[in-house]
Design a protein around this motif. Sequence first.
Motif, PDB file in Angstrom:
ATOM      1  N   ASP A  16       0.825  28.388 -16.549  1.00 30.94           N
ATOM      2  CA  ASP A  16       0.658  27.029 -17.043  1.00 30.94           C
ATOM      3  C   ASP A  16       1.498  26.060 -16.224  1.00 30.94           C
ATOM      4  OD1 ASP A  16      -0.988  28.016 -18.975  1.00 30.94           O
ATOM      5  OD2 ASP A  16       0.558  28.105 -20.523  1.00 30.94           O
ATOM      6  N   LYS A  17       0.842  25.350 -15.352  1.00 34.04           N
ATOM      7  CA  LYS A  17       1.517  24.372 -14.525  1.00 34.04           C
ATOM      8  C   LYS A  17       1.218  22.997 -15.082  1.00 34.04           C
ATOM      9  CE  LYS A  17       2.337  23.923  -9.642  1.00 34.04           C
ATOM     10  NZ  LYS A  17       1.827  24.178  -8.310  1.00 34.04           N
ATOM     11  N   LYS A  18       2.246  22.194 -15.307  1.00 30.96           N
ATOM     12  CA  LYS A  18       2.021  20.863 -15.863  1.00 30.96           C
ATOM     13  C   LYS A  18       1.233  20.006 -14.891  1.00 30.96           C
ATOM     14  CE  LYS A  18       5.747  20.499 -19.115  1.00 30.96           C
ATOM     15  NZ  LYS A  18       6.749  19.642 -19.689  1.00 30.96           N
ATOM     16  N   THR A  19       0.497  19.069 -15.462  1.00 27.89           N
ATOM     17  CA  THR A  19      -0.320  18.181 -14.640  1.00 27.89           C
ATOM     18  C   THR A  19       0.063  16.740 -14.925  1.00 27.89           C
ATOM     19  OG1 THR A  19      -2.062  18.146 -16.315  1.00 27.89           O
ATOM     20  CG2 THR A  19      -2.281  19.767 -14.549  1.00 27.89           C
ATOM     21  N   ILE A  20      -0.125  15.919 -13.931  1.00 27.75           N
ATOM     22  CA  ILE A  20       0.172  14.503 -14.062  1.00 27.75           C
ATOM     23  C   ILE A  20      -1.026  13.712 -13.542  1.00 27.75           C
ATOM     24  CG2 ILE A  20       1.359  14.372 -11.823  1.00 27.75           C
ATOM     25  CD1 ILE A  20       3.282  12.365 -13.263  1.00 27.75           C
ATOM     26  N   GLU A  21      -1.342  12.678 -14.282  1.00 25.08           N
ATOM     27  CA  GLU A  21      -2.443  11.792 -13.922  1.00 25.08           C
ATOM     28  C   GLU A  21      -1.849  10.418 -13.649  1.00 25.08           C
ATOM     29  OE1 GLU A  21      -6.173   9.734 -16.316  1.00 25.08           O
ATOM     30  OE2 GLU A  21      -5.200  11.499 -17.146  1.00 25.08           O
ATOM     31  N   ILE A  22      -2.063   9.923 -12.452  1.00 27.38           N
ATOM     32  CA  ILE A  22      -1.590   8.597 -12.086  1.00 27.38           C
ATOM     33  C   ILE A  22      -2.749   7.629 -12.280  1.00 27.38           C
ATOM     34  CG2 ILE A  22      -0.557   7.161 -10.302  1.00 27.38           C
ATOM     35  CD1 ILE A  22       1.264   9.432 -11.022  1.00 27.38           C
ATOM     36  N   GLY A  23      -2.606   6.757 -13.255  1.00 23.68           N
ATOM     37  CA  GLY A  23      -3.660   5.797 -13.571  1.00 23.68           C
ATOM     38  C   GLY A  23      -3.571   4.553 -12.710  1.00 23.68           C
ATOM     39  N   ASN A  24      -4.087   3.482 -13.224  1.00 25.12           N
ATOM     40  CA  ASN A  24      -4.123   2.223 -12.482  1.00 25.12           C
ATOM     41  C   ASN A  24      -2.794   1.486 -12.553  1.00 25.12           C
ATOM     42  OD1 ASN A  24      -6.816   2.541 -11.759  1.00 25.12           O
ATOM     43  ND2 ASN A  24      -7.522   1.634 -13.659  1.00 25.12           N
ATOM     44  N   PHE A  25      -2.454   0.858 -11.465  1.00 23.63           N
ATOM     45  CA  PHE A  25      -1.316  -0.055 -11.376  1.00 23.63           C
ATOM     46  C   PHE A  25      -1.871  -1.366 -10.854  1.00 23.63           C
ATOM     47  CE2 PHE A  25       0.797   3.939 -11.509  1.00 23.63           C
ATOM     48  CZ  PHE A  25       2.002   3.687 -12.141  1.00 23.63           C
ATOM     49  N   SER A  26      -1.583  -2.438 -11.567  1.00 22.83           N
ATOM     50  CA  SER A  26      -2.102  -3.727 -11.124  1.00 22.83           C
ATOM     51  C   SER A  26      -0.969  -4.589 -10.582  1.00 22.83           C
ATOM     52  CB  SER A  26      -2.805  -4.453 -12.282  1.00 22.83           C
ATOM     53  OG  SER A  26      -1.858  -4.894 -13.222  1.00 22.83           O
ATOM     54  N   ASP A  27      -1.319  -5.412  -9.631  1.00 22.80           N
ATOM     55  CA  ASP A  27      -0.345  -6.362  -9.080  1.00 22.80           C
ATOM     56  C   ASP A  27      -0.965  -7.760  -9.029  1.00 22.80           C
ATOM     57  OD1 ASP A  27      -2.094  -6.039  -6.968  1.00 22.80           O
ATOM     58  OD2 ASP A  27      -0.622  -5.160  -5.624  1.00 22.80           O
ATOM     59  N   ASN A  28      -1.689  -8.100 -10.086  1.00 28.51           N
ATOM     60  CA  ASN A  28      -2.385  -9.399 -10.148  1.00 28.51           C
ATOM     61  C   ASN A  28      -1.439 -10.579 -10.037  1.00 28.51           C
ATOM     62  OD1 ASN A  28      -4.736  -7.979 -10.470  1.00 28.51           O
ATOM     63  ND2 ASN A  28      -4.730  -8.135 -12.691  1.00 28.51           N
ATOM     64  N   ASN A  29      -0.224 -10.446 -10.562  1.00 28.71           N
ATOM     65  CA  ASN A  29       0.722 -11.560 -10.551  1.00 28.71           C
ATOM     66  C   ASN A  29       1.564 -11.622  -9.278  1.00 28.71           C
ATOM     67  OD1 ASN A  29      -0.105 -12.277 -13.130  1.00 28.71           O
ATOM     68  ND2 ASN A  29       1.400 -10.956 -14.097  1.00 28.71           N
ATOM     69  N   ILE A  30       1.411 -10.634  -8.410  1.00 31.20           N
ATOM     70  CA  ILE A  30       2.191 -10.582  -7.177  1.00 31.20           C
ATOM     71  C   ILE A  30       1.270 -10.959  -6.025  1.00 31.20           C
ATOM     72  CG2 ILE A  30       3.633  -9.151  -5.693  1.00 31.20           C
ATOM     73  CD1 ILE A  30       4.779  -9.438  -8.508  1.00 31.20           C
ATOM     74  N   ASN A  31       1.555 -12.076  -5.374  1.00 29.54           N
ATOM     75  CA  ASN A  31       0.722 -12.552  -4.292  1.00 29.54           C
ATOM     76  C   ASN A  31       1.317 -12.093  -2.962  1.00 29.54           C
ATOM     77  OD1 ASN A  31      -1.070 -13.865  -2.685  1.00 29.54           O
ATOM     78  ND2 ASN A  31      -0.307 -15.924  -3.135  1.00 29.54           N
ATOM     79  N   ILE A  32       0.742 -11.046  -2.428  1.00 36.05           N
ATOM     80  CA  ILE A  32       1.192 -10.514  -1.145  1.00 36.05           C
ATOM     81  C   ILE A  32       0.019 -10.605  -0.183  1.00 36.05           C
ATOM     82  CG2 ILE A  32       2.109  -8.507   0.061  1.00 36.05           C
ATOM     83  CD1 ILE A  32       3.165  -7.565  -2.627  1.00 36.05           C
ATOM     84  N   SER A  33       0.214 -11.316   0.884  1.00 38.01           N
ATOM     85  CA  SER A  33      -0.903 -11.532   1.801  1.00 38.01           C
ATOM     86  C   SER A  33      -1.279 -10.236   2.513  1.00 38.01           C
ATOM     87  CB  SER A  33      -0.550 -12.616   2.817  1.00 38.01           C
ATOM     88  OG  SER A  33       0.588 -12.238   3.555  1.00 38.01           O
ATOM     89  N   GLY A  34      -2.481  -9.755   2.212  1.00 41.14           N
ATOM     90  CA  GLY A  34      -3.033  -8.612   2.920  1.00 41.14           C
ATOM     91  C   GLY A  34      -2.476  -7.257   2.534  1.00 41.14           C
ATOM     92  N   LYS A  35      -1.660  -7.161   1.492  1.00 44.83           N
ATOM     93  CA  LYS A  35      -1.073  -5.871   1.152  1.00 44.83           C
ATOM     94  C   LYS A  35      -1.008  -5.707  -0.358  1.00 44.83           C
ATOM     95  CE  LYS A  35       2.427  -2.885   2.836  1.00 44.83           C
ATOM     96  NZ  LYS A  35       3.473  -2.722   3.783  1.00 44.83           N
ATOM     97  N   SER A  36      -1.439  -4.561  -0.833  1.00 46.03           N
ATOM     98  CA  SER A  36      -1.373  -4.259  -2.259  1.00 46.03           C
ATOM     99  C   SER A  36      -0.122  -3.440  -2.531  1.00 46.03           C
ATOM    100  CB  SER A  36      -2.610  -3.475  -2.701  1.00 46.03           C
ATOM    101  OG  SER A  36      -2.429  -2.988  -4.001  1.00 46.03           O
ATOM    102  N   ILE A  37       0.843  -4.047  -3.207  1.00 45.83           N
ATOM    103  CA  ILE A  37       2.076  -3.331  -3.507  1.00 45.83           C
ATOM    104  C   ILE A  37       1.802  -2.184  -4.490  1.00 45.83           C
ATOM    105  CG2 ILE A  37       2.890  -4.787  -5.403  1.00 45.83           C
ATOM    106  CD1 ILE A  37       5.703  -4.520  -4.074  1.00 45.83           C
ATOM    107  N   SER A  38       0.818  -2.362  -5.375  1.00 42.47           N
ATOM    108  CA  SER A  38       0.504  -1.294  -6.331  1.00 42.47           C
ATOM    109  C   SER A  38      -0.094  -0.082  -5.618  1.00 42.47           C
ATOM    110  CB  SER A  38      -0.445  -1.791  -7.416  1.00 42.47           C
ATOM    111  OG  SER A  38      -1.653  -2.227  -6.864  1.00 42.47           O
ATOM    112  N   PHE A  39      -0.923  -0.309  -4.612  1.00 41.50           N
ATOM    113  CA  PHE A  39      -1.493   0.800  -3.842  1.00 41.50           C
ATOM    114  C   PHE A  39      -0.390   1.547  -3.087  1.00 41.50           C
ATOM    115  CE2 PHE A  39      -3.191   2.477   0.153  1.00 41.50           C
ATOM    116  CZ  PHE A  39      -4.124   3.365  -0.341  1.00 41.50           C
ATOM    117  N   GLU A  40       0.499   0.808  -2.434  1.00 42.28           N
ATOM    118  CA  GLU A  40       1.607   1.428  -1.702  1.00 42.28           C
ATOM    119  C   GLU A  40       2.514   2.214  -2.650  1.00 42.28           C
ATOM    120  OE1 GLU A  40       2.265   1.526   1.644  1.00 42.28           O
ATOM    121  OE2 GLU A  40       0.299   0.600   1.871  1.00 42.28           O
TER     122      GLU A  40
END
Length: 160
Positions: A29-53
């Motif tokens: 039994d190996k534990k599992t982790i699910e990484i869901g969505n992270f939004s950065d709608n309030n963070i204005n970064i030109s050309g880069k998604s901080i949530s994706f990084e």
Amino acid sequence: MVYKNIFIIFLFYFFLNNSHCHYKPFLLDKKTIEIGNFSDNNINISGKSISFEFKKKFENFILKHTPWNFVKKGGNIHLSGDFIDYKIIKKRNPKLKFIKMTVKIYCKDNLNPEKNWEKYFDIVESFSQQDNFPLENYLITEKIINNLVSQLYNKIFNNW
């Protein structure tokens, strides 16, 4: 010699499938982790998604430091979050400024719902007056993300 190997394999298989085996959960039994969505709608970064990084770095950090498996749906632990806000903070030293980023993280434990939590994380990093706008500066963004990854990892995995 072949019979000996078959016998050893049979014993090992029997040992793992024995319902009285106390080692079975640790081996199978190996534990599992699910990484869901992270939004950065309030963070204005030109050309880069901080949530994706962040998501990419967090997954790599977990893979290096834990034996957990990633799953797309139905993980033992489900993480998601929102990058809420950032502020530029000026201190008395005119050559030094700070950026403070606030992130809200949701952690759902599907095996132990009493361990569910949501928490705000504040990450503060310094930068000099000569640096470009901090979120456009790759090194400062890297420091912010690495700091958040470390804080989040410690919060989650110190409980298990």
